[in-house]
Scaffold this active site. Structure first.
Site, mmCIF file in Angstrom:
data_model
loop_
_atom_site.group_PDB
_atom_site.id
_atom_site.type_symbol
_atom_site.label_atom_id
_atom_site.label_comp_id
_atom_site.label_asym_id
_atom_site.label_seq_id
_atom_site.Cartn_x
_atom_site.Cartn_y
_atom_site.Cartn_z
ATOM 1 N N SER A 48 -1.243 1.009 -2.412
ATOM 2 C CA SER A 48 -0.298 2.066 -2.790
ATOM 3 C C SER A 48 -0.167 3.207 -1.789
ATOM 4 C CB SER A 48 -0.645 2.632 -4.167
ATOM 5 O OG SER A 48 -1.795 3.433 -4.112
ATOM 6 N N LYS A 92 -2.807 9.626 -4.905
ATOM 7 C CA LYS A 92 -1.363 9.654 -4.664
ATOM 8 C C LYS A 92 -0.996 10.956 -3.958
ATOM 9 C CE LYS A 92 -0.825 5.953 -7.257
ATOM 10 N NZ LYS A 92 -0.736 4.673 -6.674
#
Length: 166
Positions: A48, A92
């Site tokens: 990710s 993130k």
């Protein structure tokens, strides 16, 4: 007399052991507080955050102070307790703060259509750097600020990639 001498020696030895045990316990408490509330290392792996972080895993140093004072900014890489599985931590990038309008492609693999949302009060919008392989705010919506656990400072492993995260 021998018993008295033995008891004195035993008492001295026991006191010394307790003193050393006390120092060890204090050290462990300091270690826990440092790791939980100040700074810790975290192993991050998965696709990710490619190309910022490696697929096979990087070790990052994260601080746990600034987010408690509202010092998270756009572009920061943060550690967040997963809204889908509270036992997991995800890494993130912050792409929207409360009140910001965020426009994103709902599914970049399927179409070019975009969606726009306003990040509500007390929330942030997080996304992985790899839009094609990241489960993030595009799927679970804005994340409550309280789920932020830390802010990434440095990559410390592998050694050839040591440095600040951009």
């Amino acid at each position: 007399m021998r018993l008295l001498s033995f008891l004195k020696q035993w008492r001295s030895t026991a006191k010394e052991a307790l003193d050393q045990g006390s120092i060890f316990v204090k050290f462990l408490c300091l270690l826990h507080v440092t790791d939980r509330y100040l700074v810790s290392s975290t192993h991050v792996y998965g696709p990710s955050m490619l190309p910022t972080l490696n697929l096979t895993g990087d070790v990052i140093l994260a601080e746990h102070v600034s987010h408690r004072f509202g010092k998270v900014e756009l572009g920061d890489v943060v550690l967040v307790r997963s809204p889908r599985d509270p036992r997991k931590m995800v890494t993130k990038r912050v792409l929207g703060l409360e009140g910001h309008r965020v426009t994103f492609s709902a599914d970049p693999l399927v179409d070019d259509g975009s969606v726009s949302v306003v990040v509500p009060k007390g929330h942030v919008w997080i996304q992985g750097d790899n839009l094609y392989a990241s489960t993030d705010s595009r799927y679970f919506g804005p994340v409550p600020y309280g789920l932020i656990q830390g802010k990434a400072l440095l990559r410390v492993w592998p050694p050839d990639s040591f440095g600040r995260l951009r």
